[in-house]
Design a protein around this motif. Structure first.
Motif, PDB file in Angstrom:
ATOM      1  N   ILE A  36       0.845  -1.204   0.000  1.00  0.00           N
ATOM      2  CA  ILE A  36       0.000   0.000   0.000  1.00  0.00           C
ATOM      3  C   ILE A  36       0.878   1.251   0.000  1.00  0.00           C
ATOM      4  O   ILE A  36       0.583   2.238  -0.689  1.00  0.00           O
ATOM      5  CB  ILE A  36      -0.933   0.008   1.225  1.00  0.00           C
ATOM      6  CG1 ILE A  36      -1.760  -1.284   1.297  1.00  0.00           C
ATOM      7  CG2 ILE A  36      -1.850   1.227   1.180  1.00  0.00           C
ATOM      8  CD1 ILE A  36      -2.605  -1.562   0.081  1.00  0.00           C
ATOM      9  N   LYS A 103      -5.458  -4.338  -4.187  1.00  0.00           N
ATOM     10  CA  LYS A 103      -6.524  -5.307  -3.920  1.00  0.00           C
ATOM     11  C   LYS A 103      -6.002  -6.571  -3.244  1.00  0.00           C
ATOM     12  O   LYS A 103      -6.508  -6.986  -2.193  1.00  0.00           O
ATOM     13  CB  LYS A 103      -7.236  -5.682  -5.225  1.00  0.00           C
ATOM     14  CG  LYS A 103      -8.159  -4.603  -5.765  1.00  0.00           C
ATOM     15  CD  LYS A 103      -7.448  -3.398  -6.382  1.00  0.00           C
ATOM     16  CE  LYS A 103      -6.705  -3.761  -7.652  1.00  0.00           C
ATOM     17  NZ  LYS A 103      -6.092  -2.591  -8.323  1.00  0.00           N
ATOM     18  N   SER A 106      -4.650  -5.992   0.286  1.00  0.00           N
ATOM     19  CA  SER A 106      -5.721  -5.700   1.240  1.00  0.00           C
ATOM     20  C   SER A 106      -6.573  -6.937   1.515  1.00  0.00           C
ATOM     21  O   SER A 106      -6.862  -7.270   2.665  1.00  0.00           O
ATOM     22  CB  SER A 106      -6.604  -4.565   0.704  1.00  0.00           C
ATOM     23  OG  SER A 106      -5.836  -3.390   0.492  1.00  0.00           O
ATOM     24  N   GLN A 109      -5.612  -9.524   4.096  1.00  0.00           N
ATOM     25  CA  GLN A 109      -5.664  -9.212   5.525  1.00  0.00           C
ATOM     26  C   GLN A 109      -7.068  -8.899   6.036  1.00  0.00           C
ATOM     27  O   GLN A 109      -7.328  -9.035   7.224  1.00  0.00           O
ATOM     28  CB  GLN A 109      -4.755  -7.999   5.822  1.00  0.00           C
ATOM     29  CG  GLN A 109      -3.323  -8.145   5.343  1.00  0.00           C
ATOM     30  CD  GLN A 109      -2.620  -9.343   5.970  1.00  0.00           C
ATOM     31  OE1 GLN A 109      -2.749  -9.595   7.171  1.00  0.00           O
ATOM     32  NE2 GLN A 109      -1.882 -10.096   5.160  1.00  0.00           N
ATOM     33  N   CYS A 110      -7.954  -8.456   5.155  1.00  0.00           N
ATOM     34  CA  CYS A 110      -9.259  -7.983   5.639  1.00  0.00           C
ATOM     35  C   CYS A 110     -10.364  -8.329   4.655  1.00  0.00           C
ATOM     36  O   CYS A 110     -10.119  -8.666   3.494  1.00  0.00           O
ATOM     37  CB  CYS A 110      -9.220  -6.472   5.870  1.00  0.00           C
ATOM     38  SG  CYS A 110      -9.027  -5.502   4.366  1.00  0.00           S
ATOM     39  N   LEU A 113     -12.247  -3.426   2.233  1.00  0.00           N
ATOM     40  CA  LEU A 113     -11.230  -2.473   1.776  1.00  0.00           C
ATOM     41  C   LEU A 113     -11.959  -1.207   1.342  1.00  0.00           C
ATOM     42  O   LEU A 113     -12.766  -1.238   0.407  1.00  0.00           O
ATOM     43  CB  LEU A 113     -10.435  -3.050   0.609  1.00  0.00           C
ATOM     44  CG  LEU A 113      -9.687  -2.038  -0.268  1.00  0.00           C
ATOM     45  CD1 LEU A 113      -8.595  -1.331   0.525  1.00  0.00           C
ATOM     46  CD2 LEU A 113      -9.090  -2.720  -1.504  1.00  0.00           C
ATOM     47  N   VAL A 163      -6.500   4.637   2.853  1.00  0.00           N
ATOM     48  CA  VAL A 163      -6.875   3.240   2.679  1.00  0.00           C
ATOM     49  C   VAL A 163      -7.252   2.697   4.044  1.00  0.00           C
ATOM     50  O   VAL A 163      -6.501   2.850   5.015  1.00  0.00           O
ATOM     51  CB  VAL A 163      -5.710   2.415   2.074  1.00  0.00           C
ATOM     52  CG1 VAL A 163      -6.055   0.929   2.036  1.00  0.00           C
ATOM     53  CG2 VAL A 163      -5.377   2.926   0.675  1.00  0.00           C
ATOM     54  N   TRP A 165      -8.571  -0.664   6.217  1.00  0.00           N
ATOM     55  CA  TRP A 165      -8.820  -2.107   6.321  1.00  0.00           C
ATOM     56  C   TRP A 165      -9.689  -2.353   7.548  1.00  0.00           C
ATOM     57  O   TRP A 165      -9.304  -2.008   8.677  1.00  0.00           O
ATOM     58  CB  TRP A 165      -7.515  -2.879   6.496  1.00  0.00           C
ATOM     59  CG  TRP A 165      -6.623  -2.890   5.289  1.00  0.00           C
ATOM     60  CD1 TRP A 165      -6.898  -2.426   4.043  1.00  0.00           C
ATOM     61  CD2 TRP A 165      -5.284  -3.393   5.222  1.00  0.00           C
ATOM     62  NE1 TRP A 165      -5.825  -2.605   3.203  1.00  0.00           N
ATOM     63  CE2 TRP A 165      -4.820  -3.195   3.910  1.00  0.00           C
ATOM     64  CE3 TRP A 165      -4.433  -3.980   6.159  1.00  0.00           C
ATOM     65  CZ2 TRP A 165      -3.543  -3.580   3.502  1.00  0.00           C
ATOM     66  CZ3 TRP A 165      -3.173  -4.369   5.751  1.00  0.00           C
ATOM     67  CH2 TRP A 165      -2.727  -4.171   4.434  1.00  0.00           C
TER      68      TRP A 165
END
Length: 488
Positions: A36, A103, A106, A109-110, A113, A163, A165
């Motif tokens: 990121i 994408k 992110s 991890q989550c 987004l 950004v 998350w």
């Protein structure tokens, strides 16, 4: 081929299945956040802010920058998987490649987004990927959603991007309660590794003052693996590699020669000295791969002070097989021999620093350095012998004429303290040569004479011949000569 005359059928990937596949690419939390940050740098950000808010299973992580920002349509394009052709020409400063980083990093991890962005002279806009919605609808659809408390996060900036998350299911179980102190500590520890990874991955940007990266309210300090501020760091000449890449070797000082214990500890990096040895591959000042011998060598203790910098232009991404996560690189066959040869020379210097604890052995007063032990090689085998020419040996011989017990005790003490353990370890670890069998080069008569002396002394002390021989057979190294003992 004439495609106009060939029958066609659409094969659009199912959204829910494809996005779950993106989640399995192999990022960890450190490489995901670094990806990121790449986007922020490519967007000309000067300041990047990483924050985490602890709320148990509802915790969030945010990355904010003051870069160029995006309008609503540009956010949608950036959120589109494969937004960039990896074969397209890019500027030298572009740290992306596949158009997937935002994408895939992110999603790894989550489950939510969200991107809030603001381009100069435009109002801020936001869009989100919600993987629960995609799983339900099986559609490639963004939601115009953003956590309410964060919608005004860019109001103080002319331009920038945030950004967010949330639903961090790969970082924390979603049912974690906010009062779970153990989970909170694990969350904090995981993010501490992220901070160290950022300090290493982007150290050249931080050192050049191109960007500032903040961890909460505090600016992250660069971690340079090559310790350029240490006076005893040995820089080696740089060398060009085929295709426009460059490499430069560094040998860190021995622990004895670091400026302080604290700096020595800091220089070991995230994973410790043995793991941090090897090549450090950069693309456009961004560290891709830290401490890896690229399949050319094994990691061994005596090369732990060797680190070699490789700089790649991004036009070599394909040849070096840079992966989506920007955490792996594979040098092309045409470069491997050159890399091997260069690294072998640097490793030899690093091995000497390790072996001699950083001491430089010089001629003094026209005389060569005199080690107590000499390394001896014969017929592809190695051993160590006491240097009979050493001044101490000569003096102890003289002392033995008047005080033999004292001379022998001093000799044994110095031999014990000066055993060349590091060199023995290096020879064993390299596996290039075999250790010589004890007494394989010694005249058998010498062994017989010492055995006879020891045997007669035992008989004189009242032992029977059988008892004396049994005792000799358990005395190293004479346990290897039972046949000679039986002849006594």
């Amino acid at each position: 081929m004439n495609y106009n005359i060939i029958r066609k059928a659409q094969a659009i990937p199912e959204a829910a299945s494809m996005i779950e596949t993106f989640r399995a690419i192999g990022y960890n939390l450190e490489t995901a956040i670094a990806d990121i940050i790449d986007n922020s740098i490519s967007a000309n950000a000067r300041n990047i802010y990483i924050n985490r808010i602890w709320r148990g299973g509802q915790s969030i992580i945010t990355i904010k920058d003051d870069g160029d920002g995006m309008n609503s349509n540009e956010i949608i394009q950036a959120m589109r998987p494969g937004a960039q052709n990896p074969l397209s020409d890019r500027s030298e400063n572009d740290l992306g490649r596949f158009g997937l980083g935002l994408k895939t990093a992110s999603f790894s991890q989550c489950r939510k987004l969200s991107v809030l962005s603001k381009r100069k002279d435009y109002a801020s806009a936001f869009w989100s990927w919600d993987l629960d919605y995609v799983a339900q609808s099986d559609k490639w659809e963004l939601l115009q959603w953003m956590p309410e408390e964060l919608k005004g996060e860019l109001n103080s900036l002319l331009s920038g991007t945030l950004v967010v998350w949330s639903d961090l299911d790969r970082v924390l179980p979603t049912n974690t309660i906010e009062t779970d102190e153990n989970a909170k500590r694990r969350f904090s520890d995981a993010l501490d590794k992220v901070k160290k990874h950022i300090a290493m991955t982007f150290h050249r940007f931080i050192e050049d003052k191109t960007i500032k990266i903040y961890w909460g309210e505090h600016e992250i300090e660069a971690w340079n693996p090559f310790c350029p501020n240490e006076n005893k760091t040995q820089e080696q000449p740089s060398e060009n590699i085929n295709g426009g890449a460059k490499m430069k070797g560094y040998v860190l000082p021995h622990k004895n020669n670091f400026s302080s214990e604290q700096e020595y500890k800091r220089a070991e990096g995230i994973n410790g000295y043995p793991a941090q040895q090897g090549f450090y591959v950069y693309r456009g000042k961004r560290l891709l791969l830290a401490g890896d011998w690229l399949g050319l060598f094994r990691k061994e203790e005596h090369y732990k002070l060797v680190r070699i910098q490789i700089d790649l232009p991004n036009k070599l991404d394909t040849e070096w097989q840079i992966d989506i996560k920007k955490s792996k690189a594979y040098p092309p066959a045409v470069c491997r021999e050159q890399l091997f040869s260069y690294a072998k020379n640097i490793r030899a210097i690093g091995s000497e620093v390790y072996r001699h604890r950083g001491k430089i052995l010089k001629q003094r007063a026209g005389q060569n350095f005199q080690p107590l032990w000499l390394e001896k090689k014969k017929d592809n085998k190695w051993s160590f012998v006491v240097n009979r020419e050493h001044l101490m040996i000569q003096d102890l011989k003289d002392l033995a004429k008047e005080k033999p017990e004292q001379a022998i005790e001093k000799l044994l003490k110095f031999l014990e303290e000066a055993i060349p353990t590091k060199t023995i370890y290096i020879n064993e670890a390299q596996g290039e040569e075999k250790q010589k069998t004890p007494f394989s080069d010694v005249n058998t008569n010498l062994i017989k004479e010492v055995l006879a002396l020891m045997y007669n002394n035992q008989i004189g002390q009242g032992k029977t011949p059988a008892q004396a021989k049994a005792l000799l057979k358990i005395q190293e190294p004479f346990n290897n000569y039972e046949d000679l003992i039986e002849q006594l």
